[in-house]
Design an enzyme around this catalytic site. Structure first.
Site, mmCIF file in Angstrom:
data_model
loop_
_atom_site.group_PDB
_atom_site.id
_atom_site.type_symbol
_atom_site.label_atom_id
_atom_site.label_comp_id
_atom_site.label_asym_id
_atom_site.label_seq_id
_atom_site.Cartn_x
_atom_site.Cartn_y
_atom_site.Cartn_z
ATOM 1 N N GLY A 30 0.838 -1.195 0.000
ATOM 2 C CA GLY A 30 0.000 0.000 0.000
ATOM 3 C C GLY A 30 0.868 1.237 0.000
ATOM 4 O O GLY A 30 2.070 1.167 0.298
ATOM 5 N N GLN B 126 3.271 9.929 1.262
ATOM 6 C CA GLN B 126 4.575 9.253 1.162
ATOM 7 C C GLN B 126 5.345 9.646 -0.101
ATOM 8 O O GLN B 126 6.543 9.405 -0.192
ATOM 9 C CB GLN B 126 4.406 7.732 1.210
ATOM 10 C CG GLN B 126 3.981 7.226 2.587
ATOM 11 C CD GLN B 126 3.835 5.721 2.588
ATOM 12 O OE1 GLN B 126 2.819 5.195 2.180
ATOM 13 N NE2 GLN B 126 4.855 5.017 3.031
ATOM 14 N N CYS C 212 6.600 -0.621 6.321
ATOM 15 C CA CYS C 212 6.161 0.621 5.695
ATOM 16 C C CYS C 212 7.256 1.059 4.732
ATOM 17 O O CYS C 212 8.441 1.009 5.080
ATOM 18 C CB CYS C 212 5.955 1.690 6.770
ATOM 19 S SG CYS C 212 5.478 3.293 6.100
ATOM 20 N N LEU C 213 6.874 1.506 3.540
ATOM 21 C CA LEU C 213 7.876 1.911 2.548
ATOM 22 C C LEU C 213 8.669 3.138 3.016
ATOM 23 O O LEU C 213 9.754 3.393 2.493
ATOM 24 C CB LEU C 213 7.216 2.176 1.191
ATOM 25 C CG LEU C 213 6.651 0.927 0.482
ATOM 26 C CD1 LEU C 213 5.945 1.323 -0.812
ATOM 27 C CD2 LEU C 213 7.741 -0.098 0.195
ATOM 28 N N HIS D 149 -3.296 0.950 8.466
ATOM 29 C CA HIS D 149 -1.942 1.516 8.350
ATOM 30 C C HIS D 149 -1.938 2.732 7.408
ATOM 31 O O HIS D 149 -1.400 3.793 7.749
ATOM 32 C CB HIS D 149 -0.974 0.439 7.831
ATOM 33 C CG HIS D 149 0.415 0.949 7.558
ATOM 34 N ND1 HIS D 149 1.471 0.709 8.399
ATOM 35 C CD2 HIS D 149 0.904 1.715 6.542
ATOM 36 C CE1 HIS D 149 2.547 1.309 7.906
ATOM 37 N NE2 HIS D 149 2.228 1.924 6.774
ATOM 38 N N GLU D 150 -2.550 2.567 6.234
ATOM 39 C CA GLU D 150 -2.550 3.670 5.259
ATOM 40 C C GLU D 150 -3.359 4.856 5.774
ATOM 41 O O GLU D 150 -2.980 6.009 5.574
ATOM 42 C CB GLU D 150 -3.084 3.203 3.900
ATOM 43 C CG GLU D 150 -2.267 2.106 3.218
ATOM 44 C CD GLU D 150 -0.777 2.393 3.140
ATOM 45 O OE1 GLU D 150 -0.384 3.571 3.077
ATOM 46 O OE2 GLU D 150 0.000 1.420 3.172
ATOM 47 N N HIS E 191 -1.410 7.186 7.912
ATOM 48 C CA HIS E 191 -0.538 8.134 7.201
ATOM 49 C C HIS E 191 -1.249 9.472 6.974
ATOM 50 O O HIS E 191 -0.603 10.521 6.939
ATOM 51 C CB HIS E 191 -0.135 7.574 5.827
ATOM 52 C CG HIS E 191 1.055 6.667 5.871
ATOM 53 N ND1 HIS E 191 2.305 7.105 6.243
ATOM 54 C CD2 HIS E 191 1.193 5.350 5.580
ATOM 55 C CE1 HIS E 191 3.162 6.094 6.177
ATOM 56 N NE2 HIS E 191 2.509 5.014 5.780
HETATM 57 NI NI NI Z 1 3.319 3.092 5.496
#
Ligand code: NI
Length: 177
Positions: free
Chosen positions: A46, A51, A96-97, A138-139, A142
């Site tokens: 995701g 991000q 997480c990226l 999670h998303e 953000h």
């Molecule tokens: Ni993330």
């Protein structure tokens, strides 16, 4: 189609509160296409717009993570709201990226129901469990600037902070050399 650079912790922009999407236009479609390319290029499940430095309430989730065939397009959530979360919880490793290589156990609701708009501005409600529910939570975090590092205890938090700061310093040193 472009793969965009992903902001990494401790980039302060990751703490920004994202604003609602107001215009469902071609620029929004391009952003979603670029976010999709960026997510795939980094093997992510995701990705939230912030991000890639765009503070809009928008995230994408990879199809397989959402329990669909992997060749399906990602699910696009615009102006999402979590409608309900199950009291029943799940604890699992989360990555997480924006924190490459870091995985920590995070407790989340087992099931989540989310209301959002699609690229045409049409509302939909979707329910997910396990991995999909975790990804949506999670998303969604953000969008209010809540990050993986906020979900762990103080000792683990310091370790992650140190590791990410060192990586940022190494990257800065490398690019100026
Ligand atoms: Ni993330």
């Amino acid at each position: 189609m472009s793969v965009l650079p992903i902001l990494r912790y401790p980039d302060p922009r990751l703490r920004e509160k994202s604003q609602p999407v107001a215009a469902f236009n071609e620029a929004l479609r391009t952003l979603v296409t670029d976010m999709t390319d960026t997510m795939y290029a980094n093997s992510g499940a995701g990705l939230a717009a912030i991000q890639v430095g765009v503070p809009l309430r928008l995230f994408v989730i990879e199809a397989e993570c959402a329990g669909r065939p992997s060749e399906d397009p990602p699910l696009v959530f615009i102006n999402p709201e979590i409608v309900s979360l199950s009291d029943e919880a799940q604890t699992g490793e989360e990555g997480c990226l924006s924190f490459p290589g870091i995985y920590v156990p995070v407790k989340r609701g087992l099931r989540a129901q989310v209301k959002a708009k699609d690229l045409d501005g049409k509302s939909f409600t979707i329910e997910g469990e396990e991995l999909f529910a975790r990804a949506m939570q999670h998303e969604n975090d953000h969008l209010i600037g809540r990050l993986l590092i906020d979900m762990v205890g103080p000792v683990k938090r310091e370790i992650i902070k140190r590791k990410m700061r060192k990586e940022a310093a190494d990257a800065a040193a490398g690019s100026s050399a």
